[in-house]
Design an enzyme around this catalytic site. Sequence first.
Site, mmCIF file in Angstrom:
data_model
loop_
_atom_site.group_PDB
_atom_site.id
_atom_site.type_symbol
_atom_site.label_atom_id
_atom_site.label_comp_id
_atom_site.label_asym_id
_atom_site.label_seq_id
_atom_site.Cartn_x
_atom_site.Cartn_y
_atom_site.Cartn_z
ATOM 1 N N PRO A 1 0.817 -1.221 0.000
ATOM 2 C CA PRO A 1 0.000 0.000 0.000
ATOM 3 C C PRO A 1 0.850 1.270 0.000
ATOM 4 O O PRO A 1 0.351 2.351 -0.302
ATOM 5 C CB PRO A 1 -0.849 -0.113 1.270
ATOM 6 C CG PRO A 1 -0.237 -1.205 2.082
ATOM 7 C CD PRO A 1 0.562 -2.066 1.162
ATOM 8 N N ARG B 1 -4.294 -8.683 -20.272
ATOM 9 C CA ARG B 1 -5.246 -8.377 -21.343
ATOM 10 C C ARG B 1 -4.679 -7.428 -22.390
ATOM 11 O O ARG B 1 -5.259 -7.266 -23.456
ATOM 12 C CB ARG B 1 -6.567 -7.849 -20.778
ATOM 13 C CG ARG B 1 -6.452 -6.510 -20.111
ATOM 14 C CD ARG B 1 -7.764 -6.089 -19.463
ATOM 15 N NE ARG B 1 -8.755 -5.617 -20.426
ATOM 16 C CZ ARG B 1 -8.744 -4.409 -20.985
ATOM 17 N NH1 ARG B 1 -7.782 -3.558 -20.699
ATOM 18 N NH2 ARG B 1 -9.690 -4.058 -21.840
ATOM 19 N N GLU C 1 3.306 -7.063 7.949
ATOM 20 C CA GLU C 1 3.580 -5.627 7.785
ATOM 21 C C GLU C 1 4.485 -5.347 6.595
ATOM 22 O O GLU C 1 4.856 -4.206 6.347
ATOM 23 C CB GLU C 1 4.184 -5.046 9.064
ATOM 24 C CG GLU C 1 3.267 -5.139 10.281
ATOM 25 C CD GLU C 1 1.922 -4.444 10.058
ATOM 26 O OE1 GLU C 1 1.911 -3.277 9.655
ATOM 27 O OE2 GLU C 1 0.883 -5.102 10.283
ATOM 28 N N ASP D 1 -10.682 1.594 -23.875
ATOM 29 C CA ASP D 1 -10.674 1.667 -22.419
ATOM 30 C C ASP D 1 -10.713 3.097 -21.905
ATOM 31 O O ASP D 1 -10.077 3.981 -22.462
ATOM 32 C CB ASP D 1 -9.399 1.026 -21.847
ATOM 33 C CG ASP D 1 -9.390 -0.482 -22.005
ATOM 34 O OD1 ASP D 1 -10.459 -1.051 -22.295
ATOM 35 O OD2 ASP D 1 -8.323 -1.077 -21.834
HETATM 36 CL CL1 6GU Z 1 -0.335 -3.735 -3.505
HETATM 37 N N1 6GU Z 1 -0.923 -4.497 -1.063
HETATM 38 C C1 6GU Z 1 -1.629 -4.410 0.067
HETATM 39 N N2 6GU Z 1 -1.379 -5.241 1.065
HETATM 40 N N3 6GU Z 1 -2.583 -3.508 0.258
HETATM 41 C C2 6GU Z 1 -2.826 -2.679 -0.750
HETATM 42 C C3 6GU Z 1 -2.145 -2.725 -1.954
HETATM 43 C C4 6GU Z 1 -1.180 -3.664 -2.080
HETATM 44 N N4 6GU Z 1 -2.605 -1.767 -2.761
HETATM 45 C C5 6GU Z 1 -3.553 -1.162 -2.073
HETATM 46 N N5 6GU Z 1 -3.697 -1.704 -0.859
#
Ligand code: 6GU
Length: 259
Positions: A86, A155, A113, A170
Amino acid sequence: MRLDIISIFPEYFAPLDVSLIGKARERGTLDVRVHQLRDWTHDVHKTVDDTPYGGGPGMVMKPEVWGEAIDDVIGEGKPRMIVPTPSGRPFTQELAQELAGEPWLLFACGRYEGIDSRVMAEYGSRLQVDEVSIGDYVLAGGEVAVLVMVEAVGRLLPGVLGNVNSVTDDSFAPGSMQNLVEGPVYTKPPVWRGHEVPGVLLSGHHGKVARWRRDEALRRTVRNRPDLAAALDPATLDKHDRKLLEELAFRVGPEDVAN
Ligand code: 6GU
């Protein structure tokens, strides 16, 4: 394209056996190899994580097991390495296009984590490594994010989609209606539970259909994606567009708050 995925939950990737991606694998367009990280542990408990230095909640994935796994999977090769997290750079259609041009991708899925940062430092000196996020929310692990990325990239590969135009149309594809999301679509029957298909779509008038589709795309962009609407380049808007945006009480310009 070759794709290697290392994870403690290889079962998460069962969906890659089906649909477009599954067909591409059967044809050999995509060579997907999923690996169990725990295969590279040496202890009886197959430990992959430990407590974080400096304290804090959760567990961190140990570097040694990742190092052995990645070394074995890549051998002398140099795939582009993607680490879902994230805290990574945003995954966009542009990045998907870029990745679709690579011959080999390695996805390293963290849980807990995250992965000890020295793993990214180590491979960052030998490979192109990108930490990538799929959006502003937190998943329990990178597996689902990798499924998202593999589908978005897969895709785009030549011959994976039946209809080449479905890629260029798209919402976020370069050369599509720039920065507009797509409007609603309809098929037969012309009336369903009292809901009619907009008459213009049945008219056979291609110019009017194109204009209507653009209007609907503008409406939907203003309603659902004020961030995209605010970023519209005035040079891409004709008089009709401006009038419609005015009706929607939407002003184009840097001073304007979205909506
Ligand atoms: Cl790539 N991994 C995780 N654990 N949470 C996320 C993410 C990735 N992208 C958004 N939230």
